[in-house]
Design an enzyme around this catalytic site. Structure first.
Site, PDB file in Angstrom:
ATOM      1  N   ILE A  17       0.860  -1.122   0.107  1.00  0.00           N
ATOM      2  CA  ILE A  17       0.071  -0.044  -0.094  1.00  0.00           C
ATOM      3  C   ILE A  17       0.912   1.224   0.073  1.00  0.00           C
ATOM      4  O   ILE A  17       1.884   1.154   0.753  1.00  0.00           O
ATOM      5  CB  ILE A  17      -1.060   0.073   1.267  1.00  0.00           C
ATOM      6  CG1 ILE A  17      -1.835  -1.212   1.210  1.00  0.00           C
ATOM      7  CG2 ILE A  17      -1.877   1.304   1.337  1.00  0.00           C
ATOM      8  CD1 ILE A  17      -2.811  -1.233   2.412  1.00  0.00           C
ATOM      9  N   SER A 197       5.914   6.289  -1.344  1.00  0.00           N
ATOM     10  CA  SER A 197       7.448   5.827  -2.017  1.00  0.00           C
ATOM     11  C   SER A 197       8.103   5.242  -0.910  1.00  0.00           C
ATOM     12  O   SER A 197       9.373   5.086  -0.982  1.00  0.00           O
ATOM     13  CB  SER A 197       7.966   6.814  -2.770  1.00  0.00           C
ATOM     14  OG  SER A 197       7.132   7.455  -3.807  1.00  0.00           O
ATOM     15  N   ARG A 198       7.369   4.914   0.295  1.00  0.00           N
ATOM     16  CA  ARG A 198       8.047   4.285   1.378  1.00  0.00           C
ATOM     17  C   ARG A 198       9.177   5.308   1.968  1.00  0.00           C
ATOM     18  O   ARG A 198       9.982   4.706   2.759  1.00  0.00           O
ATOM     19  CB  ARG A 198       8.926   2.965   0.884  1.00  0.00           C
ATOM     20  CG  ARG A 198       8.156   1.893   0.510  1.00  0.00           C
ATOM     21  CD  ARG A 198       7.162   1.434   1.693  1.00  0.00           C
ATOM     22  NE  ARG A 198       6.432   0.250   1.539  1.00  0.00           N
ATOM     23  CZ  ARG A 198       5.022   0.084   1.272  1.00  0.00           C
ATOM     24  NH1 ARG A 198       4.524   1.423   0.999  1.00  0.00           N
ATOM     25  NH2 ARG A 198       4.559  -0.816   1.028  1.00  0.00           N
ATOM     26  N   LEU A 199       8.789   6.587   1.764  1.00  0.00           N
ATOM     27  CA  LEU A 199       9.725   7.799   2.607  1.00  0.00           C
ATOM     28  C   LEU A 199       9.047   8.065   3.803  1.00  0.00           C
ATOM     29  O   LEU A 199       8.782   9.160   3.766  1.00  0.00           O
ATOM     30  CB  LEU A 199      10.002   8.994   1.463  1.00  0.00           C
ATOM     31  CG  LEU A 199      10.815   8.605   0.297  1.00  0.00           C
ATOM     32  CD1 LEU A 199      11.121   9.892  -0.782  1.00  0.00           C
ATOM     33  CD2 LEU A 199      12.183   7.931   0.723  1.00  0.00           C
TER      34      LEU A 199
END
Length: 220
Positions: A17, A197-199
């Site tokens: 997600i 973006s997994r940041l």
């Protein structure tokens, strides 16, 4: 590996997600983690996150191996985070050997986690008595009947122990000496907010030698 298993592994690997619910900056957070936790806990309750008071508790046994389980937080304040359990359970024995624990709250609806680590001590007998006596009668009897984490031959034997406690103590069961509260005194607390973006945003509080809290941003 057959085709069906390959497809299954691929579908698990593809589960993801892209979080976009909120952000977290240093300016958004309180100067101490207990206040910040209170804000997030209130928001989780307001959002009706299922069992927002559920947390994973990780301990380490005498063999050096970790174990974890879900328990329910019953209080938090400037002293720390409190839960209640059987002192003779596996986690109780772990904490007797290594009096440190790690807590994890995961509020997926808000795309948030809180990780808490620190020293653990038993609460006072008065605190344990007060909470025990506030519990539903069935829960109090269950605490007496169950030798938590010990093996038992059948469900019927467990229910027989419950009936025995019910007959012996009726509506006023006393708190057994093997049951009570623990409090974790935090020295590190991390607030994690999922981002695109997994940041992800990660704000870490670390207790310094003077009892103050240092705030730092961690890379995701």
């Amino acid at each position: 590996m057959n085709t069906q298993n390959q497809q299954k592994d691929k579908s698990i690997a593809d589960l993801r997600i892209d979080y976009s619910h909120a952000s977290l900056s240093e300016a958004d957070t309180a100067t101490d983690p207990i206040t910040q936790f209170g804000r997030w806990f209130d928001e989780a309750m307001h959002a009706e996150v299922p069992e927002a008071n559920a947390m994973s508790l990780a301990t380490v046994g005498s063999n050096g191996r970790p174990s974890s389980r879900i328990v329910l937080i019953k209080q938090f304040d400037e002293r720390g985070f409190t839960w209640f359990t059987n002192f003779e359970s596996r986690k109780g024995h772990d904490l007797e050997q290594h009096p440190y624990g790690a807590l994890l709250f995961h509020w997926i609806a808000l795309e948030r986690q809180v990780r808490i680590e620190g020293r653990v001590e038993k609460v006072s007998d008065d605190e344990s008595d007060a909470y025990f006596n506030s519990r539903p009668l069935q829960s109090r009897l269950g605490a007496i009947a169950s030798a938590q984490s010990e093996t038992i031959a059948s469900r019927e034997l467990l229910e027989a122990e419950y009936t025995k406690a019910e007959r012996q103590f009726g509506d006023n069961p006393p708190r057994p000496k093997h049951w009570g509260g623990y409090r974790l005194f935090p020295d590190t607390v991390e607030f994690w907010q999922g981002r695109r973006s997994r940041l992800h945003d990660r704000i870490l509080y670390t207790l310094d030698v003077n009892g103050g809290w240092l705030r730092q941003r961690l890379q995701p």
